[in-house]
Enzyme design. Structure first.
Site, PDB file in Angstrom:
ATOM      1  N   GLU A  92       0.809  -1.204   0.000  1.00 47.08           N
ATOM      2  CA  GLU A  92       0.000   0.000   0.000  1.00 47.08           C
ATOM      3  C   GLU A  92       0.855   1.272   0.000  1.00 47.08           C
ATOM      4  O   GLU A  92       0.524   2.244  -0.656  1.00 47.08           O
ATOM      5  CB  GLU A  92      -0.931   0.000   1.215  1.00 47.08           C
ATOM      6  CG  GLU A  92      -2.029   1.043   1.075  1.00 47.08           C
ATOM      7  CD  GLU A  92      -3.142   0.821   2.091  1.00 47.08           C
ATOM      8  OE1 GLU A  92      -3.136  -0.233   2.748  1.00 47.08           O
ATOM      9  OE2 GLU A  92      -3.991   1.699   2.210  1.00 47.08           O
ATOM     10  N   ASP A  93       1.950   1.251   0.743  1.00 47.50           N
ATOM     11  CA  ASP A  93       2.681   2.500   0.974  1.00 47.50           C
ATOM     12  C   ASP A  93       4.030   2.617   0.269  1.00 47.50           C
ATOM     13  O   ASP A  93       4.652   3.667   0.316  1.00 47.50           O
ATOM     14  CB  ASP A  93       2.929   2.684   2.488  1.00 47.50           C
ATOM     15  CG  ASP A  93       1.625   2.771   3.266  1.00 47.50           C
ATOM     16  OD1 ASP A  93       0.601   3.098   2.647  1.00 47.50           O
ATOM     17  OD2 ASP A  93       1.639   2.489   4.470  1.00 47.50           O
TER      18      ASP A  93
END
Ligand code: MN
Length: 741
Positions: A92-93
């Protein structure tokens, strides 16, 4: 912001310290292969997050390390879970992709991290309930892929709650409510009692900081009083246990802050009445073979000193709770006149009670008697966690989760969460929202797909109810709904409708009375009730309105000064016999062949159920109209057959009938351009059906239609109905039972 000097060298050392701390609690990852995988995941994660910091300013890697530690230490998860926990925020990051994960680790890791990424990260939360609901929905759906997703998510949530101080106020509130709403109950159901309590206490800390602090302070202030009491209370027990050489530990625990808050706020109990409510726990360090008898021995010692309350003895050692909880509880009277709960258990039982299956790895052969479905599920999870990884993967792959087996969770279009029992239909949902929405329900959109009102809902469904002002509750709806409240509302509506129809019937009867110069006397009405055998006047009026009692044929009565009197019963019976002789029905046991001229019998198809060839039917000898053919499913059939069995004759259709029968069909659906055309095309061209009449009405995007067609038999009719149901936009196609419906 004040720029801080960061000692990178010290940070690097701290990261390694924390990593080694993680390795120390990975009890399940004993092989060098396991350790190598954890090291690899750690290195990739450190590298991926290297330029990121948390809101607190700390290196981001502290978070995945902490989550992995919780997963290993507090939940007792395996190497795959630790690897995934370390990597849970990378996709996600950071630049790392799911493909990377699969290449570096494997398919299983990809699936888990994909699931964790789908449960959208807590960093980008908007404050509204639909996000919460949507999130929970995704979580439930993801569950079926791999249960480890939810366990790692719980670890993630716990660490986020522990470090929530640095977030903005509105985010704290949002995350705390969400935790209380979804994650704490989930932890509870998974047997993670310590985690549940911590999640609740932390949620309260951020939701209502003042009350939280207040309770914490009061607990601190009263600590000395409690300690003194406990010491005095346990002294004789400790002496006796020492004397017999028992190894034991005595703990005492007050209620959790959250449960105290609950009592104060929700039940209105003052703190002073709760703070000294606590349980004393005697934990025996004993061999598992002796634990039961040892616990009872301690019970005997305790009750030597204090009088027990006989109704408050709980033996969860012989029969553990369905959650697997084992303990012996008794409540005894203290010298100060206060009841004190004493819990007696072994170290093993205590560990399991607090940590759930996180503690299980220590106790391979603990006796578990799973009783409910959840417990079986937990048992399976435990087995998975204890078995070698290969078989565990196989197991999880074939595993269909039924975590919420008794209830389903569904969502409104706005994302509000609603709970229904398993088996609930779209119609139940309609009535749950509002009785009017239920009453006018003609169908629903489940996950944007049109479904009929009888559609069974599943957890995670998003449901939008379609209504029509023309819709009314029907008798058969009672078999569609499973919730008691929906059933009650349908009954009420049917009763109300019946009353309205009865009012019309009453008016019809009043006019008829005028015409025959009968007086409107209750004695006269009673006479009719008796004659038509209708139990109540409402029923009489209802049947008049429905045309089941034909007032124009109201004859055979004697009118004296406005009062009606009917002939005696014998005379009525005589009339019936006459009818029989005139019509000459087949002898008893013989079957009437409909469409057969041999019998030369007069028969009519009953208008109340409009039978056509193929329907299961019976003949009924009426008083004035010869034999009437009813469907066995006719609403009147049961009454006719039970009350007048002697007037019922067997009947069936003659084969190969060339005659066509008129049948009415009604539809409902979503109004769409060209839908009328599609329907009429199917009826007239596709099916070669002779159409008598058709009518459509559209309202609020919902159309309702009626069509009268000529068909040969039920097979022909069913084919037609199936084709019509397949038309896009058509929700329901039903046969019209009679002109009255
Ligand atoms: Mn995270």
């Amino acid at each position: 912001m004040v720029k801080q000097e960061i000692d990178f060298e010290e940070e690097r050392r701290e990261i390694l310290r924390r990593y080694r701390g993680l390795l120390r609690v990975c009890h399940r990852s004993r092989t060098s292969k396991d350790k190598a995988r954890i090291r690899k995941a750690f290195e990739i994660s450190v590298n991926a997050h290297k330029d990121m910091r948390r809101k607190s300013g700390e290196p981001y890697i502290y978070h995945p390390l902490a989550v992995a530690k919780i997963a290993a230490e507090e939940i007792g998860l395996d190497t795959t879970s630790i690897v995934c926990a370390l990597l849970h925020d990378t996709v996600e990051d950071t630049d790392i992709t799911l493909d990377d994960i699969q290449n570096l680790f494997g398919k299983k890791e990809r699936v888990i991290i994909d699931g964790l990424t789908k449960i959208s990260g807590f960093a980008d939360y908007n404050s509204n309930t639909s996000d919460q609901a949507e999130n929970f929905r995704k979580m439930l759906l993801t569950l079926s892929d791999d249960v480890r997703v939810i366990l790692i998510k719980l670890a993630d949530r716990l660490h986020n709650m522990r470090t929530l101080d640095h977030m903005k106020r509105e985010k704290q509130l949002k995350i705390a409510s969400e935790t209380l709403f979804m994650y704490a109950p989930l932890a509870h159901r998974l047997g993670l009692y310590n985690m549940k309590t911590e999640l609740e206490d932390l949620s309260l800390k951020f939701k209502d900081p003042e009350t939280y602090e207040d309770i914490v302070n009061k607990l601190q202030k009263t600590q000395a009083v409690r300690t003194r009491f406990i010491n005095q209370f346990t002294l004789p027990i400790r002496r006796a246990l020492d004397k017999i050489g028992s190894k034991y530990d005595i703990k005492s625990r007050t209620k959790s802050i959250y449960s105290i808050w609950n009592k104060i706020v929700k039940k209105g109990v003052p703190f002073e009445e709760i703070y000294d409510v606590f349980a004393i726990r005697i934990i025996l360090d004993t061999e598992s073979d002796n634990e039961k008898s040892d616990c009872w021995r301690v019970y005997s010692i305790v009750t030597d000193f204090y009088q027990p309350s006989p109704e408050r003895l709980r033996d969860w050692i012989s029969i553990p709770k369905s959650s697997g909880y084992e303990s012996l509880h008794t409540t005894v009277m203290s010298p100060t006149g206060k009841w004190v709960e004493v819990q007696i258990r072994s170290t093993r039982m205590d560990d399991l009670a607090e940590k759930g299956f996180a503690a299980h790895w220590k106790y391979k052969d603990s006796p578990d008697t799973p009783e409910n479905k959840l417990d079986k599920w937990l048992q399976q999870v435990r087995e998975v966690l204890e078995s070698p990884e290969e078989s565990a993967i196989d197991f999880i792959d074939n595993f269909k989760l039924s975590l919420f087996s008794e209830e389903i969770y569904v969502f409104t279009p706005n994302g509000d969460l609603k709970t229904l029992p398993v088996g609930a239909t779209a119609l139940d949902f309609g009535f749950l929202i509002h009785s009017q929405i239920g009453s006018q329900c003609i169908g629903a959109k489940v996950n944007f797909k049109l479904v009929p009102i009888s559609h069974k809902l599943r957890s995670g469904d998003q449901v939008e109810i379609l209504t029509s002002k023309k819709q009314r509750p029907k008798e058969d709806w009672l078999s569609i709904v499973v919730t008691a409240s929906a059933r009650q509302k349908i009954r009420d509506a049917l009763r109300e409708e019946r009353k309205q129809i009865a009012d019309e019937g009453k008016e019809m009867l009043r006019r008829r009375f005028n015409a025959i110069k009968a007086e409107w006397l209750s004695a006269n009405i009673d006479e009719l009730v008796k004659y038509y055998d209708t139990d109540t006047t409402i029923e009489l009026y209802y049947r008049i309105a429905k045309g089941k009692i034909d007032l124009t044929r109201l004859k055979g009565f004697i009118l004296e000064a406005g009062r009606i009197r009917f002939e005696k019963k014998e005379e009525i019976a005589k009339t019936e016999t006459e009818v029989k002789t005139v019509v000459g029905p087949p002898a008893k046991g013989e079957t009437l062949l409909i469409g057969d001229d041999q019998h030369k019998m007069e028969y009519k198809l009953a208008p109340c159920c409009n039978p056509i060839p193929g329907d299961e039917v019976f003949g009924f000898i009426t008083i004035n109209e010869g034999i009437k053919i009813h469907r066995t499913s006719c609403p009147n059939a049961q009454e006719l057959m039970s009350k007048y069995a002697y007037r019922v004759i067997k009947a069936r259709w003659r084969n190969k009938d060339t005659v066509q029968f008129e049948v009415g069909l009604k539809f409902a659906g979503i109004d769409d351009v060209g839908i009328v055309q599609n329907i009429t095309n199917i009826i007239s061209t596709d099916m070669n059906v002779n159409m008598r009449s058709i009518s459509f009405e559209a309202n609020d995007g919902i159309f309702q239609g009626k069509v009268m067609v000529l068909v040969h038999d039920t097979m022909h009719l069913n084919q037609l109905m199936d084709k019509l149901k397949a038309v896009t936009g058509v929700l329901t196609v039903d046969r019209i039972e009679s002109e009255f419906s």
